[in-house]
Design an enzyme around this catalytic site. Structure first.
Site, PDB file in Angstrom:
ATOM      1  N   ASP A   8       0.864  -1.160   0.000  1.00 46.09           N
ATOM      2  CA  ASP A   8       0.000   0.000   0.000  1.00 46.09           C
ATOM      3  C   ASP A   8       0.917   1.232   0.000  1.00 46.09           C
ATOM      4  O   ASP A   8       2.096   1.118   0.337  1.00 46.09           O
ATOM      5  CB  ASP A   8      -0.883  -0.047   1.260  1.00 46.09           C
ATOM      6  CG  ASP A   8      -1.739   1.185   1.404  1.00 46.09           C
ATOM      7  OD1 ASP A   8      -2.274   1.676   0.390  1.00 46.09           O
ATOM      8  OD2 ASP A   8      -1.880   1.677   2.553  1.00 46.09           O
ATOM      9  N   ASP A  52      -0.025   4.963   1.144  1.00 45.87           N
ATOM     10  CA  ASP A  52      -0.177   5.859   2.300  1.00 45.87           C
ATOM     11  C   ASP A  52      -0.142   5.083   3.613  1.00 45.87           C
ATOM     12  O   ASP A  52      -0.934   4.157   3.820  1.00 45.87           O
ATOM     13  CB  ASP A  52      -1.490   6.643   2.185  1.00 45.87           C
ATOM     14  CG  ASP A  52      -1.572   7.473   0.908  1.00 45.87           C
ATOM     15  OD1 ASP A  52      -0.595   7.476   0.118  1.00 45.87           O
ATOM     16  OD2 ASP A  52      -2.603   8.121   0.673  1.00 45.87           O
TER      17      ASP A  52
HETATM   18 MG   LIG Z   1      -2.769   2.970   3.722  1.00 41.41          MG
END
Ligand SMILES: [Mg+2]
Ligand SMILES: [Zn+2]
Length: 189
Positions: free
Chosen positions: A16, A18
């Protein structure tokens, strides 16, 4: 200096963005490059993954695009500059796939859907069955996505999830929990 040569099956790491690579904003988006902040150790971790010849792929929901919070061009600029900065520090992001849709659009690519993982597999010609493959994320959504895609899941506590005990109530538990991406390497490398 010689690269560390890893023997055994190919290593594939889905990440992922962020809260894993860059700072996660609880009530805001990373709308432009000026707001993008690498998390401590993230670039170093990507460098070590590169030295281990891992294929690294970012899988990220960015519904701010279709909500009109920021333009697709801003996301593209962030993507380009992030990859460049990672390369400059010896790392490598092989590809990044983003879902721009809002939950209302019921697309197939928004996590916890596995559409983007499948797209990555197809575009990068990955053979997950013959690889050791991980999904590293900071939210329950990431862990569900990785689990559905048949990957080993690692929850990092550097973003949306801060305490390991938060995951205790989740239907799908992470296979491993680490403080951050660097900590996750303990399970990957
Ligand atoms: Mg995230
Ligand atoms: Zn989507």
């Amino acid at each position: 200096m010689d690269k560390a040569v890893r023997t055994g099956p190919p290593l594939v790491v889905f990440l992922d963005r962020d809260g894993v690579i860059c700072r996660y904003f609880a009530r805001d988006w990373t709308k432009r490059w000026e707001e993008f902040e690498f998390l401590p150790g993230a670039r170093e971790a990507l460098k070590l993954l590169n030295q281990a010849r891992a294929t690294t792929v970012i899988i990220s929901n960015q519904s701010g695009v279709n909500k009109g919070v920021f333009a697709a061009e801003s996301l593209e600029e962030i993507d380009r500059k992030m990859k460049k900065a990672v390369s400059a520090s010896g790392g490598r992001i092989d590809a990044a796939f983003y879902c721009p849709h809002t939950p209302d659009e019921s697309c197939l690519c928004r996590k916890p859907g596995t559409g983007l993982v499948r797209k990555a597999v197809s575009e990068l010609n990955l053979n997950l069955k013959e690889s050791v493959a991980y999904f590293v994320g900071d939210s329950e959504t990431d862990i569900i996505t990785g689990h559905r895609a048949g990957l080993v899941t690692i929850l990092v506590l550097s973003g949306q999830t801060v305490l390991a005990k938060e995951a205790e109530g989740w239907k799908v538990k992470p296979d491993h929990i680490a403080q951050d991406l660097m900590g996750a390497l303990k399970y990957i490398l």
